[in-house]
Design an enzyme around this catalytic site. Structure first.
Site, PDB file in Angstrom:
ATOM      1  CD1 TRP A  21      19.370 -13.265  15.097  1.00 40.38           C
ATOM      2  CD2 TRP A  21      19.267 -11.976  13.266  1.00 40.38           C
ATOM      3  NE1 TRP A  21      18.860 -14.030  14.069  1.00 40.38           N
ATOM      4  CE2 TRP A  21      18.780 -13.272  12.940  1.00 40.38           C
ATOM      5  CE3 TRP A  21      19.299 -11.001  12.278  1.00 40.38           C
ATOM      6  CZ2 TRP A  21      18.324 -13.604  11.669  1.00 40.38           C
ATOM      7  CZ3 TRP A  21      18.851 -11.329  11.000  1.00 40.38           C
ATOM      8  CH2 TRP A  21      18.374 -12.617  10.708  1.00 40.38           C
ATOM      9  CG  ASP A  29      16.008  -7.358  16.511  1.00 42.77           C
ATOM     10  OD1 ASP A  29      14.871  -7.865  16.598  1.00 42.77           O
ATOM     11  OD2 ASP A  29      16.880  -7.780  15.723  1.00 42.77           O
ATOM     12  CE  LYS A  61      12.331 -14.814  14.202  1.00 37.86           C
ATOM     13  NZ  LYS A  61      13.252 -15.730  13.511  1.00 37.86           N
TER      14      LYS A  61
END
Length: 365
Positions: free
Chosen positions: A103, A172, A196
Site C-alpha cells: 500500500w 494511512d 476494515k
C-alpha cells in the site's frame, strides 16, 4: 437457538459486529420513528444531522482527537486518498514516503503525479526499515507518508515514527484504525477507509490538523479540498450517509465494549493483542505453516501465512470453508493465506481458526 454465523476473515469489506447488524436490520424501514430508512433521508435533514453529529462526537471521544484536528467524512477510499492527500498538502513540492509494503508503494506511485516523491526507506514487505532517525528525510518536504498497517503484507508500526525535522507525518491507518489509540502529537493527518474495523465500504475518514488546511493545489476538485469539506462539516456534497450511520453504531459498540476489566478502546486493543498472540503462537509452533514477517512488526489485524506445501492450498481453503471459516485466501499479489482479525472478530473466532489449523496439520502435515 440462533444459528452460529461463520467466522469471516475477509480483509475488507470485513466482518461487522453482530449487534450492529441486528440494529441496522431492526431500523432498516423506520429509523427512530421518522418513517424513513436512513438510506432515504436528506443528508441536510435534522434526522441525519443528529446521526452525523453523534458519530463524529463518539469518534472524537474514542480516539481522543484533539480540538485542533478536523474529522472529515469523505469518499474515495484509501486509494483515493493517495491522490487527495498530495493534492491538498504537497503544494507541488516534495513528498517523502517510507515504503513498507504494497500500500505504501501504491501511495508513492500516486503522489508522483503531483509532487517530487522520494522513497526515504524501503523494507522487504516483511519488516520496517529502521527508525525514522535513520531515514533520508528532507527538511523541506511538504510531508512524510507512512502506511502504519500494511493490509496485504501484515506489517504494522506498533509505535508511530517520530519526525523530528518539523515535517508533518501523514499516516494511512486504514486497516488498523480504531483498533488502538493514536499518538496525535506525532501526526499531521491520518486517513483510513471504513471497511476494515468501522463499517461498510464507501466511507473514508480523514483527521487533519487545522494548520494543514487551505493549501490545496488549484487542480484539486472542490469536493476533495479538505478546507472546503471541513468548512461545510462534510456536507459540501452528499456524503455516504448509510455508511456514516453504520459507523456511528460501531462507535457506540466500541464505547460500550468490555474485556479483561477494561472498557472502550483500551478493551478493544487488549483483545486485539490477545487474538494476535494466540494466532502467531500457533503458526510459530507449526511445521506446516509459516508467517514471514519479522516478529517486532507483525500486524495485529492482518496475519498472512503460508503452507509449506502449496499443493495443500486448495484443500485447506475448502476444508476451512466447510468448518465455517471464510475468506482465508491471501491477496493475489503475495499468495498464501491471510486471516484478518479486526475488532469485530471475537476471540472465539480466532480460537476456532487455531483449532482448525492444528486439526488440518494433524491430517495433512
Amino acid at each position: 437457538m440462533p444459528v452460529q454465523r461463520p467466522f469471516n476473515f475477509s480483509a475488507g469489506p470485513a466482518t461487522l459486529p453482530e449487534p450492529v447488524l441486528q440494529q441496522v436490520a431492526a431500523e432498516m424501514l423506520d429509523w427512530g420513528g421518522s418513517g424513513m430508512s436512513v438510506m432515504e433521508m436528506s443528508h441536510r435533514g435534522k434526522e441525519f444531522i443528529s446521526i452525523y453529529e453523534q458519530a463524529e462526537a463518539d469518534l472524537r471521544e474514542l480516539l481522543a482527537v484533539p480540538a485542533n484536528f478536523r474529522i472529515l467524512f469523505m469518499q474515495g477510499g484509501g486509494l483515493g486518498e493517495n491522490a487527495i492527500v498530495p493534492l491538498n498538502l504537497s503544494r507541488g513540492g516534495k513528498v517523502d514516503v517510507a515504503v513498507t509494503g504494497s500500500w505504501s508503494r501504491k501511495s508513492a506511485a500516486e503522489a508522483r503525479r503531483y509532487a517530487d516523491v522520494q522513497v526515504v526507506a524501503e523494507g522487504s514487505g516483511r519488516n520496517i526499515p529502521g527508525s525514522a532517525n535513520t531515514w533520508s528525510l528532507r527538511s523541506d518536504a511538504a510531508y512524510v507518508h507512512v502506511c502504519t498497517n500494511e493490509t496485504i503484507d501484515g506489517v504494522e508500526f506498533h509505535e508511530l515514527p517520530r519526525i523530528d525535522n518539523g515535517v508533518p507525518l501523514v499516516i494511512d491507518c486504514s486497516s488498523h484504525l480504531l483498533s488502538r489509540p493514536i499518538d496525535w502529537s506525532r501526526v499531521g493527518l491520518a486517513f483510513g477507509g471504513a471497511q476494515k474495523n468501522i463499517g461498510p465500504a464507501g466511507l473514508t475518514l480523514v483527521f487533519v490538523r487545522d494548520d494543514l488546511l487551505g493549501h490545496a493545489l488549484d487542480i484539486c476538485p472542490s469536493a476533495f479540498n479538505y478546507k472546503t469539506v471541513a468548512d461545510n462539516q462534510s456536507m459540501f456534497n452528499t456524503p455516504p450517509t448509510f455508511a456514516i450511520y453504520v459507523a456511528g453504531l460501531v462507535f457506540q459498540w466500541v464505547k460500550q465494549f468490555t474485556y479483561a476489566g477494561l472498557q472502550g478502546l483500551a478493551a478493544m486493543e487488549q483483545r486485539n493483542i490477545d487474538k494476535a498472540a494466540l494466532l502467531y503462537t500457533t503458526l510459530d509452533a507449526s511445521s506446516l505453516y509459516e508467517n514471514r514477517v519479522e516478529a517486532d512488526c507483525r500486524s495485529r489485524m492482518n496475519v498472512p501465512f503460508y503452507l509449506k506445501d502449496d499443493a495443500l492450498n486448495e484443500r485447506f481453503l475448502a476444508e476451512a470453508k466447510a468448518a465455517g471459516l471464510l475468506q482465508l485466501k491471501g491477496h493475489k499479489s503475495v499468495g498464501g493465506m491471510r486471516a484478518s482479525i479486526y475488532n469485530a472478530m471475537p476471540l472465539e473466532g480466532v480460537q476456532a481458526l487455531v483449532n482448525f489449523l492444528k486439526e488440518f496439520e494433524a491430517r495433512h502435515g
